[in-house]
Design a protein around this motif. Structure first.
Motif, mmCIF file in Angstrom:
data_model
loop_
_atom_site.group_PDB
_atom_site.id
_atom_site.type_symbol
_atom_site.label_atom_id
_atom_site.label_comp_id
_atom_site.label_asym_id
_atom_site.label_seq_id
_atom_site.Cartn_x
_atom_site.Cartn_y
_atom_site.Cartn_z
ATOM 1 N N GLY A 94 0.955 -1.127 -0.105
ATOM 2 C CA GLY A 94 0.211 0.151 0.107
ATOM 3 C C GLY A 94 1.014 1.259 -0.153
ATOM 4 N N VAL A 95 0.568 2.164 -0.858
ATOM 5 C CA VAL A 95 1.371 3.316 -1.002
ATOM 6 C C VAL A 95 0.447 4.440 -0.833
ATOM 7 C CG1 VAL A 95 2.867 4.540 -2.574
ATOM 8 C CG2 VAL A 95 2.872 2.218 -2.506
ATOM 9 N N MET A 110 4.555 3.920 2.938
ATOM 10 C CA MET A 110 4.230 2.657 2.313
ATOM 11 C C MET A 110 4.231 1.384 3.210
ATOM 12 S SD MET A 110 6.048 1.561 -1.115
ATOM 13 C CE MET A 110 7.793 1.726 -0.546
ATOM 14 N N VAL A 111 3.614 0.514 2.970
ATOM 15 C CA VAL A 111 3.370 -0.517 3.875
ATOM 16 C C VAL A 111 3.339 -1.731 3.094
ATOM 17 C CG1 VAL A 111 2.036 0.561 5.875
ATOM 18 C CG2 VAL A 111 0.861 -0.715 4.048
ATOM 19 N N ASN A 162 -5.338 -0.252 2.807
ATOM 20 C CA ASN A 162 -5.694 1.226 2.575
ATOM 21 C C ASN A 162 -5.767 2.003 3.990
ATOM 22 O OD1 ASN A 162 -5.894 1.736 -0.026
ATOM 23 N ND2 ASN A 162 -7.950 1.080 -0.206
ATOM 24 N N THR A 178 -1.893 2.119 5.388
ATOM 25 C CA THR A 178 -1.287 3.071 4.766
ATOM 26 C C THR A 178 -1.493 4.578 5.162
ATOM 27 O OG1 THR A 178 -1.420 1.454 2.716
ATOM 28 C CG2 THR A 178 -0.420 3.767 2.396
ATOM 29 N N GLY A 230 5.775 6.082 8.817
ATOM 30 C CA GLY A 230 6.033 4.947 8.435
ATOM 31 C C GLY A 230 6.888 4.213 9.594
ATOM 32 N N ALA A 289 6.723 -1.256 7.229
ATOM 33 C CA ALA A 289 6.410 -0.062 6.860
ATOM 34 C C ALA A 289 7.499 1.003 6.658
ATOM 35 C CB ALA A 289 5.342 0.589 7.817
ATOM 36 N N SER A 308 5.310 8.736 -6.094
ATOM 37 C CA SER A 308 5.140 7.411 -5.923
ATOM 38 C C SER A 308 4.994 6.644 -7.123
ATOM 39 C CB SER A 308 3.958 7.059 -4.841
ATOM 40 O OG SER A 308 2.725 7.357 -5.303
#
Length: 308
Positions: A63-64, A73-74, A94, A97, A105, A142, A154
């Motif tokens: 996820g970004v 990000m994760v 979602n 993120t 993060g 993350a 991204s």
């Protein structure tokens, strides 16, 4: 109140896969009623989760999320790609993120953060989700990037939805120039990072142990050729420069045009952006990288099951 014996706790553990203290508490809460204790654990999301916790989770989604000068990000892993396509799973990614974006993060902070729409934190919510979705899940990592002035851009590769995919990249650019044009450059650089997988921004940023290890290998190879020492030194330095061209972002050939070196492409873009541009950082997550996946022989499993 019924006596909660060790044998009863053991039976509940075997029945549900729950932790010892969770099983003991479940029996205390249900006055020793075994079936009610099973339901209590299930409602808390503790029964199914414990049984699934040992299974390899190497699928899932990256996820970004970006917001001006910040990005996060994760990586949330699941056991199967099928679950990764599930709307509920995608909604969890979602949410995680968005939480990561608020917490720069920081993985520990993300896990401890309150999960939206529930009275649980993220770690507790994932335990609950494991039970309801039916697969082991793991919030593996993350990351976050930020700049004082500029953008964090991204790119998501193999996207299944907005901001969700199999690979994610963040690139932080510092500049006071045109933000839209800066972000356009940032997205191109993020695509480059996805394709070229650099190890560092510049040669100075490279891990020196890695460089020395490479230098040693190159020297041994050159010496084996029988060349004089002074020639060997020149050969090694030439090959080190080639090594940097392969692994250092600013020395790589820009994948967007296949010709320009990245540092030159950034310099060329400054005219349109209207100010100097500095690449301050990048992060690249590829789903499941480094996870040892379980290999199973289905035919052998069936044979073993039927022979017993």
């Amino acid at each position: 109140m019924a006596q909660i014996t060790a044998g009863l706790v053991k039976e509940l553990r075997e029945k549900t896969g729950g932790g010892m203290m969770d099983c003991k508490k479940a029996l205390q809460e249900t006055d020793g009623d075994l079936e009610a204790a099973v339901d209590w654990l299930r409602k808390k999301g503790l029964a199914a989760a414990a049984k699934k916790a040992g299974r390899t989770a190497a699928e899932g989604l990256i996820g970004v999320a970006t917001e001006g000068t910040r990005g996060a990000m994760v990586e949330l892993n699941s056991e199967t790609d099928f679950v990764a396509r599930n709307d509920k799973f995608q909604n969890i990614v979602n949410n995680l993120t968005a939480i990561a974006l608020k917490n720069d993060g920081d993985l520990a902070a993300v896990k401890a953060a309150a999960y939206p729409g529930s009275d649980r934190n993220v770690e507790e919510e994932l335990t609950n989700a494991i039970a309801t979705i039916g697969e082991n899940m793991s919030l593996r990592r993350a990351a976050g990037l930020s700049v004082s002035s500029g953008v964090v851009s991204s790119y998501v590769h193999n996207a299944v939805a907005d901001g969700l995919g199999k690979m994610g990249v963040l690139v932080a650019l510092e500049s006071t120039g045109d933000q839209a044009k800066l972000d356009e450059l940032g997205k191109q650089l993020a695509m480059h990072v996805a394709a070229a997988n650099p190890q560092a921004i510049s040669a100075e940023d490279m891990d020196q142990d890695t460089v020395e290890r490479e230098r040693t290998v190159l020297r041994d190879q050159a010496l084996a050729s029988g060349k004089p020492a002074e020639i060997v030194d020149k050969m090694v330095e030439g090959r080190i420069r080639k090594f940097y061209q392969e692994v250092v972002l600013m020395e790589q050939t820009f994948v967007i045009d296949g010709e320009t070196v990245v540092k030159k492409a950034v310099k060329n873009a400054e005219a349109g952006i209207g100010a100097p541009v500095a690449v301050k950082g990048f992060v690249r997550f590829a789903l499941g990288e480094g996870i040892e996946r379980e290999e199973s022989d289905f035919a052998a499993e069936v044979a073993a099951a039927t022979s017993g």
